[in-house]
Enzyme design. Structure first.
Site, PDB file in Angstrom:
ATOM      1  N   TYR A  28      57.643  61.867  51.172  1.00  0.00           N
ATOM      2  CA  TYR A  28      57.279  60.620  51.837  1.00  0.00           C
ATOM      3  C   TYR A  28      58.469  60.104  52.652  1.00  0.00           C
ATOM      4  CZ  TYR A  28      56.481  55.594  52.334  1.00  0.00           C
ATOM      5  OH  TYR A  28      56.369  54.325  52.843  1.00  0.00           O
ATOM      6  N   ILE A  84      63.312  50.131  54.019  1.00  0.00           N
ATOM      7  CA  ILE A  84      62.638  51.376  53.620  1.00  0.00           C
ATOM      8  C   ILE A  84      61.752  51.063  52.417  1.00  0.00           C
ATOM      9  CG2 ILE A  84      62.948  53.735  52.739  1.00  0.00           C
ATOM     10  CD1 ILE A  84      64.084  53.696  55.478  1.00  0.00           C
ATOM     11  N   GLY A  85      60.449  51.244  52.617  1.00  0.00           N
ATOM     12  CA  GLY A  85      59.504  50.999  51.539  1.00  0.00           C
ATOM     13  C   GLY A  85      59.756  51.943  50.369  1.00  0.00           C
ATOM     14  N   SER A 112      62.793  45.764  52.763  1.00  0.00           N
ATOM     15  CA  SER A 112      61.389  46.010  53.120  1.00  0.00           C
ATOM     16  C   SER A 112      60.448  45.119  52.311  1.00  0.00           C
ATOM     17  CB  SER A 112      61.059  47.479  52.831  1.00  0.00           C
ATOM     18  OG  SER A 112      59.666  47.681  52.826  1.00  0.00           O
ATOM     19  N   TYR A 135      55.770  41.773  57.348  1.00  0.00           N
ATOM     20  CA  TYR A 135      54.568  42.183  58.082  1.00  0.00           C
ATOM     21  C   TYR A 135      53.704  40.956  58.267  1.00  0.00           C
ATOM     22  CZ  TYR A 135      55.515  47.163  57.397  1.00  0.00           C
ATOM     23  OH  TYR A 135      56.067  48.410  57.445  1.00  0.00           O
ATOM     24  N   THR A 161      57.986  43.602  61.681  1.00  0.00           N
ATOM     25  CA  THR A 161      57.668  44.979  62.097  1.00  0.00           C
ATOM     26  C   THR A 161      56.296  45.004  62.761  1.00  0.00           C
ATOM     27  OG1 THR A 161      59.048  45.910  60.381  1.00  0.00           O
ATOM     28  CG2 THR A 161      57.326  47.340  61.244  1.00  0.00           C
ATOM     29  N   LYS A 257      60.796  44.336  65.296  1.00  0.00           N
ATOM     30  CA  LYS A 257      61.154  45.744  65.035  1.00  0.00           C
ATOM     31  C   LYS A 257      59.997  46.656  65.434  1.00  0.00           C
ATOM     32  CE  LYS A 257      62.678  48.812  61.299  1.00  0.00           C
ATOM     33  NZ  LYS A 257      61.514  49.657  61.010  1.00  0.00           N
ATOM     34  N   SER A 279      62.739  51.050  68.077  1.00  0.00           N
ATOM     35  CA  SER A 279      62.432  51.881  66.901  1.00  0.00           C
ATOM     36  C   SER A 279      61.055  52.497  67.042  1.00  0.00           C
ATOM     37  CB  SER A 279      62.457  50.988  65.644  1.00  0.00           C
ATOM     38  OG  SER A 279      62.069  51.726  64.491  1.00  0.00           O
ATOM     39  N   HIS A 281      59.878  53.768  64.118  1.00  0.00           N
ATOM     40  CA  HIS A 281      59.635  53.847  62.675  1.00  0.00           C
ATOM     41  C   HIS A 281      60.084  55.209  62.135  1.00  0.00           C
ATOM     42  CE1 HIS A 281      57.477  50.994  59.970  1.00  0.00           C
ATOM     43  NE2 HIS A 281      57.499  52.014  59.132  1.00  0.00           N
ATOM     44  N   ASP A 312      67.234  52.153  65.961  1.00  0.00           N
ATOM     45  CA  ASP A 312      67.314  53.106  64.850  1.00  0.00           C
ATOM     46  C   ASP A 312      66.527  54.356  65.196  1.00  0.00           C
ATOM     47  OD1 ASP A 312      64.562  52.806  64.180  1.00  0.00           O
ATOM     48  OD2 ASP A 312      64.976  51.338  62.611  1.00  0.00           O
ATOM     49  N   GLY A 314      66.963  58.620  63.605  1.00  0.00           N
ATOM     50  CA  GLY A 314      67.678  59.900  63.691  1.00  0.00           C
ATOM     51  C   GLY A 314      69.182  59.812  63.529  1.00  0.00           C
ATOM     52  N   ARG A 316      72.414  60.332  61.933  1.00  0.00           N
ATOM     53  CA  ARG A 316      72.917  61.104  60.798  1.00  0.00           C
ATOM     54  C   ARG A 316      74.412  61.409  60.948  1.00  0.00           C
ATOM     55  NH1 ARG A 316      68.452  59.731  60.209  1.00  0.00           N
ATOM     56  NH2 ARG A 316      66.601  60.943  59.667  1.00  0.00           N
ATOM     57  N   GLY A 335      68.479  54.610  58.422  1.00  0.00           N
ATOM     58  CA  GLY A 335      67.256  54.713  57.636  1.00  0.00           C
ATOM     59  C   GLY A 335      67.356  55.773  56.549  1.00  0.00           C
TER      60      GLY A 335
HETATM   61  C1  LIG Z   1      60.298  56.309  53.714  1.00  0.00           C
HETATM   62  C2  LIG Z   1      60.377  55.288  54.784  1.00  0.00           C
HETATM   63  C3  LIG Z   1      59.845  54.025  54.563  1.00  0.00           C
HETATM   64  C4  LIG Z   1      59.936  53.047  55.554  1.00  0.00           C
HETATM   65  N1  LIG Z   1      59.462  51.793  55.293  1.00  0.00           N
HETATM   66  C5  LIG Z   1      59.581  50.833  56.229  1.00  0.00           C
HETATM   67  C6  LIG Z   1      59.148  49.513  55.942  1.00  0.00           C
HETATM   68  O1  LIG Z   1      58.694  49.206  54.853  1.00  0.00           O
HETATM   69  N2  LIG Z   1      59.260  48.595  56.938  1.00  0.00           N
HETATM   70  C7  LIG Z   1      59.786  48.898  58.167  1.00  0.00           C
HETATM   71  O2  LIG Z   1      59.867  48.033  59.041  1.00  0.00           O
HETATM   72  N3  LIG Z   1      60.223  50.148  58.435  1.00  0.00           N
HETATM   73  C8  LIG Z   1      60.151  51.104  57.513  1.00  0.00           C
HETATM   74  N4  LIG Z   1      60.610  52.365  57.776  1.00  0.00           N
HETATM   75  C9  LIG Z   1      61.265  52.641  59.069  1.00  0.00           C
HETATM   76  C10 LIG Z   1      62.776  52.409  58.971  1.00  0.00           C
HETATM   77  O3  LIG Z   1      63.059  51.044  58.816  1.00  0.00           O
HETATM   78  C11 LIG Z   1      63.525  52.925  60.206  1.00  0.00           C
HETATM   79  O4  LIG Z   1      62.910  52.403  61.361  1.00  0.00           O
HETATM   80  C12 LIG Z   1      63.580  54.448  60.288  1.00  0.00           C
HETATM   81  O5  LIG Z   1      63.736  55.004  59.007  1.00  0.00           O
HETATM   82  C13 LIG Z   1      64.725  54.897  61.192  1.00  0.00           C
HETATM   83  O6  LIG Z   1      64.749  56.285  61.327  1.00  0.00           O
HETATM   84  P1  LIG Z   1      65.692  57.258  60.451  1.00  0.00           P
HETATM   85  O7  LIG Z   1      65.095  57.300  59.105  1.00  0.00           O
HETATM   86  O8  LIG Z   1      65.593  58.555  61.158  1.00  0.00           O
HETATM   87  O9  LIG Z   1      67.078  56.676  60.454  1.00  0.00           O
HETATM   88  C14 LIG Z   1      60.537  53.349  56.811  1.00  0.00           C
HETATM   89  C15 LIG Z   1      61.068  54.612  57.017  1.00  0.00           C
HETATM   90  C16 LIG Z   1      61.010  55.573  56.027  1.00  0.00           C
HETATM   91  C17 LIG Z   1      61.632  56.916  56.272  1.00  0.00           C
END
Ligand SMILES: Cc1cc2nc3c(=O)[nH]c(=O)nc-3n(C[C@H](O)[C@H](O)[C@H](O)COP(=O)(O)O)c2cc1C
Length: 415
Positions: A28, A84-85, A112, A135, A161, A257, A279, A281, A312, A314, A316, A335
């Site tokens: 996930y 991150i959820g 989150s 949200y 978001t 966002k 972003s 996501h 945001d 990618g 790393r 992220g």
């Molecule tokens: C597992 C997962 C859960 C996420 N949950 C949320 C969330 O709850 N709310 C939100 O605004 N973005 C969420 N995101 C998006 C991140 O905030 C972020 O935009 C994204 O991870 C950036 O990319 P990166 O993982 O490549 O750094 C989630 C991303 C991942 C990978």
């Protein structure tokens, strides 16, 4: 827990986390939408840019400063932890551990809505900068109540978001039966039992659930029920008119966002928004969509100087951060990278992630001829050079390379 001091880059942390965390949670985290094109181009498109080297510029030792200001506060690094959820499913008390690492590193944490620890618990657990990701729910009273809870917890900035009105297919989750179900499948149970240490840590304080849902019993009791019910409540009919509704009810800063388009960025600025996050996501929503590093300059050109532009997707490597800042981002959200750290070693793993990124940024910044982030930002895109071979060599960078699995099936992470 893995020995995170043996991780030399984010990929190492990712490999460690993949061994510690049950498969459906790791998948996930790792995966993206549909063919994962956007997720991959978020990484690959950083290779369009090289950092320009400058020699004999007389950099003094110990004068390097990675500090930068964003959202009205000074921070030690030009980074934030992205929302991150289910972060707390990668390590027990995950959001609290991540927040503490962020506080020690001198950066902000964006929590989150779908966190395991509630916003109140996280707010009480550290004194660092804490922002809340919100949200807009169809039941506006729920959104209003969350705003009130933020106010009481002394959170002054919310990230709204807007890029998740619909749920795309994420094939890895479909295969694992994750996020669509309201109860644990036999496959998930097996994968959890295969990680006894994870079970001990995560289940020690009872069954985890979505902490922010606890005051709303109508959303269900279990993590999976709450996640499905809360997800269904996200208002897909949200429009620009609703931003005024939010502005009327929130006196603090509002950051939108999920902006990927220059016209949308202009509309956000016209609505008096304090900041935007460029972003997609993490490639988990519209696929294919532009990569964020690719679209960033267009958005900076449209609204730069009129609102704060975070980005945001990618990130790393330390060099990725420098590229985004040179192209006009105020700061970047980290992220998956820090969640890999969390899965690898809890708070220490998140600290290691930030240390690795900062450790790469410092010498690179100096070799580009700068002491400070402010100097880099002042130089802007002149600090970079477009790689003339970009797009021709087929190289996608060193991190999170993906390849078809042996059965020719879906793409799998190379571990
Ligand atoms: C597992 C997962 C859960 C996420 N949950 C949320 C969330 O709850 N709310 C939100 O605004 N973005 C969420 N995101 C998006 C991140 O905030 C972020 O935009 C994204 O991870 C950036 O990319 P990166 O993982 O490549 O750094 C989630 C991303 C991942 C990978």
């Amino acid at each position: 827990m893995s020995n995170v001091s043996r991780a030399w880059n984010i990929d190492d942390l990712r490999r460690m986390a993949s061994r510690n965390v049950p498969k459906h949670f790791f998948d996930y985290l790792y995966g993206g939408a549909n063919s994962e094109t956007t997720m991959q181009s978020n990484r690959a498109d950083f290779a369009r840019w090289d950092l320009k080297q400058k020699v004999l510029v007389g950099i003094q030792d110990n004068t390097t400063d990675l500090g930068t200001g964003y959202l009205g506060e000074q921070h030690k690094l030009p980074m934030l932890l992205a929302p991150i959820g289910f972060a707390g499913m990668h390590h027990h008390h995950g959001e609290i551990a991540a927040g503490r690492a962020a506080e020690k590193a001198g950066i902000a944490q964006v929590l989150s809505t779908f966190s395991i620890a509630s916003l109140e618990e996280v707010a009480q657990s550290h004194r660092g900068s804490l922002y809340f990701q919100l949200y807009m729910f169809r039941k506006r009273e729920l959104t209003e109540h969350m705003l009130e809870r933020c106010r009481r917890a002394k959170i002054g900035t919310i990230f709204l978001t807007v890029d998740t009105p619909f749920a795309p297919v994420r094939e890895r989750d479909e295969r694992n039966g994750f996020r669509a179900r309201t109860s644990v499948s036999p496959g998930m149970l097996v994968s959890m039992l295969r990680h006894p240490l994870w079970c001990l840590g995560t289940l020690a304080n009872g069954m985890p659930n979505v902490g922010n849902c606890r005051p709303y019993p109508e959303l269900g009791k279990s993590l999976m029920e709450q996640a499905v019910n809360l997800g269904r409540m996200i208002d897909a009919s949200l429009s620009w008119n609703d931003i005024g509704w939010l502005r009327d009810r929130w006196e603090g800063k509002i950051v939108i966002k999920g902006i990927l388009d220059a016209d949308d960025a202009r509309r956000a600025v016209d609505q008096g928004i304090d900041g935007i996050v460029v972003s997609n996501h993490g490639g988990r929503q519209l696929d294919p969509a532009p990569s964020t590093i690719d679209i960033l300059p267009e958005i900076v050109q449209a609204v730069g100087g009129r609102t704060e532009i975070l980005m945001d997707g990618g990130i790393r490597r330390g060099a990725d951060v420098l590229k985004a800042l040179a192209l006009g981002a105020t700061a970047v959200l980290i992220g998956r990278a820090y969640i890999y750290g969390l899965g690898a070693g809890g708070e220490k793993g998140v600290a290691r992630c930030l240390e690795l990124l900062a450790g790469e940024m410092r010498p690179a910044l100096n070799m580009m001829g700068f002491h400070t982030i402010a100097e880099l930002k002042a130089a802007g895109a002149d600090a970079l050079r477009q790689n003339p071979w970009f797009g021709r060599s087929g190289e996608a960078g060193d991190q999170e390379t993906v390849r078809p699995n042996r059965r020719g099936g879906p793409l799998t992470a190379v571990n």
